[in-house]
Design an enzyme around this catalytic site. Structure first.
Site, mmCIF file in Angstrom:
data_model
loop_
_atom_site.group_PDB
_atom_site.id
_atom_site.type_symbol
_atom_site.label_atom_id
_atom_site.label_comp_id
_atom_site.label_asym_id
_atom_site.label_seq_id
_atom_site.Cartn_x
_atom_site.Cartn_y
_atom_site.Cartn_z
ATOM 1 C CD GLU A 176 0.115 -1.390 3.063
ATOM 2 O OE1 GLU A 176 0.376 -1.431 4.150
ATOM 3 O OE2 GLU A 176 0.352 -2.146 2.230
ATOM 4 N NE ARG A 177 5.413 0.604 4.199
ATOM 5 C CZ ARG A 177 6.306 -0.176 4.743
ATOM 6 N NH1 ARG A 177 7.679 -0.143 4.307
ATOM 7 N NH2 ARG A 177 6.108 -0.491 6.185
ATOM 8 C CB SER A 226 10.006 -8.727 7.617
ATOM 9 O OG SER A 226 8.630 -9.196 7.893
ATOM 10 C CB CYS A 281 15.676 -8.924 -0.262
ATOM 11 S SG CYS A 281 15.492 -9.722 -1.944
#
Length: 498
Positions: A176-177, A226, A281
Site C-alpha cells: 500500500e506504500r 520480512s 533484499c
C-alpha cells in the site's frame, strides 16, 4: 487528492471498505494520493472475477497465452519512462534504479513467452504391455501474490507472469506504500490482450492479506517481505491447504580476500550497499575483509566514496541515492545506528541527520559506515534495510566464511578474490541460496531460480526460472491401456510391470 482503488474484472473500481491510507512522496514527506484498503467484499469480487475467467484462459492454447506476454513486453518498453517516474515518485529510488526494477520484472515476462515449452509434460510409450503413460502440468486455478514496497514492478511480475502464463488467474496484493505501478501493469496486461478477470489487483493491509490466506478458492500464495511475516504467511496458508512459497529477510555478506582488486571491491560495495538506499533484499550490508591490512585498505577506499555520495530526489538525474520509503523506516534506521554506537562499533561515516535544502521533510538517510562490528551486535544480527554498511574484520578465510554460515539468514553472499581455488571452495561450501564470485548482487537471471536458504525462504520451490512453472502448476499422470492390450478376467493382485 486522488484515491487509488482496485483493479477487478478488467477495470479500476472504488473500494467498498471506506478505509484508506495515504501514499507519500518520500523525497518531500507529503501525501500525494490515498489508496483504498480492501475488505472481504473487495477480495470476494476479485475472486469471483478470477473464478469466472480462469477456466476459459486455462483452455487457451499456450501459444496464445504466450502472445499476450510478447505484447506486454512491447508495451512495457513503450511506457518505460512513464512507469519509472511513477515508481520513483512513490518509492523514492532514482529513475535509473526504477528502470532496473521494471526491466528485471520484464525479463520474467520474456521468459514465460516460452510457456509452450515450459509447460510440456512427459510421455512414455510402452510403459507396460499395451500401456502408455504420460504427465500433464495443469494450472492450480487461482493464485495470489503479496508483494513488498521495495520492488513494486519487479516482484509483482515475478509472480503474476509465470502464474498467468501457466493458465491461472491471479490476485495481486501489492504494498500500500507504492501501489500505482502494479495498477498500471494490470492495465498494460489488459491492453496486451489478457481477458478481464485473469489479473486482479486489490490494495490493502493485513485484513486483505489474511483474507487471501484464508479464502478457500485461492489455491496458491507467493509472498515476499520480512522473515516474521513470511513465517506467518507460510504457516497460515499451508494450514489452509494452499501451496505456498514465502521469501523473508536477509543479511548478505561480501568477503574480500587479500588478493582482491580493492578498487573494484570498493566500487562493488558502494553499489550493492547504498543503491536504492539499501532497501533491497539482495543488498550487501556486511563487508568481511580478511586480515587487518585488507580491512584497513578497504575502509580507506570506502570512506571518501561514501562521503561523496550524491543524495537527493529522483527528479535530479545526478542523484546516486534517494530517500528511504517512510518516516518510520528512517527512524528505525537511525535507531539501529545509535544502537551500533552504544554496543561499541566504530562509526566511520554517520549518515543520520542528513538534510537537503528544499526537501527538509524528506525521509533521507545519508550513507553510513561502521567498522569493527562484531556478530553479537544488533547492526550485524538484524536486517537494517537502509544505507548502512558494517565491516566485520576476519583473521582468516575460515573465520570469514564462518560468519555467513552461522547467520540465521541465507539469501545472498559474495566473495571477491583472484584465487580460483578459494572461489570454488566458497561456492561449494557456503550454505546460502545465491552466491556471487566477484559479483556483489548475485540475483539470478529470469531463466534461473531466485531463492535463499535458512530463514530467508520457506517452501521448496523458488521464484522465476523453471521452479516458478512447477509452483504454479500441478502434475497429473495418466496411465492408459486400450482394449487390444487388456486381458480377460479380473486381476486382484497389485499391478506390476512383470
Amino acid at each position: 487528492m486522488d484515491t487509488i482503488g482496485h483493479f477487478i474484472g478488467g477495470k479500476r473500481v472504488a473500494g467498498q471498505s471506506g478505509r484508506t491510507a495515504d501514499v507519500f512522496n518520500p523525497a518531500t514527506g507529503e501525501a500525494s494520493s490515498t489508496v483504498a484498503l480492501a475488505n472481504g467484499a473487495d477480495l470476494q469480487a476479485a475472486v469471483d472475477a478470477a473464478r469466472e475467467a480462469q477456466p476459459k484462459w486455462a483452455a487457451t492454447n499456450p501459444q496464445r497465452r504466450a502472445r499476450v506476454f510478447f505484447k506486454f513486453v512491447e508495451l512495457i518498453n513503450t511506457h518505460m519512462d512513464e512507469l519509472a517516474a511513477l515508481l520513483s515518485s512513490e518509492h523514492g529510488k532514482t529513475i535509473e534504479d526504477s528502470k532496473g526494477d521494471i526491466v528485471r520484472g520484464m525479463e520474467v515476462a520474456e521468459f514465460v513467452c516460452g510457456i509452450p515449452h515450459l509447460q510440456k509434460g512427459e510421455f512414455t510409450e510402452g510403459a507396460g504391455p499395451g500401456i502408455d503413460m504420460y504427465s500433464m502440468r495443469q494450472p492450480l486455478g487461482i493464485g495470489a501474490g503479496i508483494t513488498p514496497f521495495n520492488f513494486p514492478a519487479m516482484i509483482p511480475m515475478w509472480m503474476f507472469a509465470p502464474a498467468i502464463a501457466a493458465g491461472n488467474a491471479f490476485i495481486l496484493k501489492p504494498s500500500e506504500r507504492d501501489p500505482s505501478v502494479p495498477m498500471r501493469l494490470a492495465e498494460l496486461m489488459m491492453e496486451a490482450g489478457l481477458p478481464a478477470g485473469i489479473l486482479n489487483v486489490i490494495n490493502g493491509d493485513k485484513e486483505a492479506v489474511d483474507g487471501i490466506l484464508d479464502h478457500p478458492d485461492i489455491s496458491g500464495v507467493s509472498f515476499v517481505g520480512s522473515t516474521p511475516i513470511a513465517r506467518y504467511v507460510y504457516g497460515r496458508a499451508a494450514n489452509n491447504g494452499k501451496r505456498v512459497q514465502t521469501f523473508g529477510g536477509a543479511k548478505n555478506h561480501m568477503i574480500v580476500m587479500p588478493d582482491a582488486d580493492m578498487a573494484k571491491a570498493a566500487d562493488a560495495l558502494m553499489g550493492a550497499g547504498y543503491g536504492s538506499a539499501g532497501e533491497r533484499c539482495m543488498a550487501i550490508s556486511v563487508a568481511v575483509p580478511v586480515g587487518e591490512e585488507t580491512a584497513d585498505r578497504l575502509v580507506a577506499a570506502l570512506a571518501p566514496k561514501i562521503e561523496s555520495l550524491k543524495i537527493g530526489p529522483y527528479t535530479d538525474p545526478a542523484t546516486d541515492m534517494g530517500p528511504v520509503v517512510t518516516k518510520a523506516a528512517q527512524e528505525r534506521i537511525n535507531a539501529l545506528v545509535e544502537k551500533g554506537i552504544e554496543q561499541g562499533a566504530e562509526l566511520v561515516i554517520d549518515g543520520r541527520g542528513f538534510k537537503l535544502q528544499g526537501y527538509e521533510n524528506g525521509y533521507f538517510v545519508g550513507g553510513t559506515l561502521f567498522d569493527r562490528v562484531t556478530p553479537d551486535m544488533d547492526i550485524y544480527r538484524e536486517e537494517i534495510f537502509g544505507p548502512v554498511l558494517s565491516v566485520v574484520r576476519a583473521k582468516t578465510y575460515e573465520d570469514a566464511i564462518d560468519l555467513p554460515m552461522k547467520h540465521e539468514y541465507g539469501n545472498g553472499v559474495a566473495i571477491f578474490t583472484r584465487d580460483g581455488d578459494a572461489a570454488r571452495d566458497f561456492a561449494s561450501r557456503i550454505n546460502v541460496g545465491m552466491v556471487g564470485i566477484n559479483v556483489p548482487i548475485p540475483t539470478p537471471l529470469a531463466y534461473h531460480s531466485f531463492g535463499g536458504w535458512k530463514a530467508s525462504s520457506f517452501g521448496d520451490l523458488n521464484q522465476h526460472g523453471t521452479d516458478s512453472i512447477k509452483f504454479w502448476t500441478r502434475t497429473k499422470t495418466v496411465t492408459s491401456r486400450w482394449p487390444s492390450g487388456i486381458k480377460d478376467g479380473a486381476e486382484f493382485s497389485m499391478p506390476t510391470m512383470k
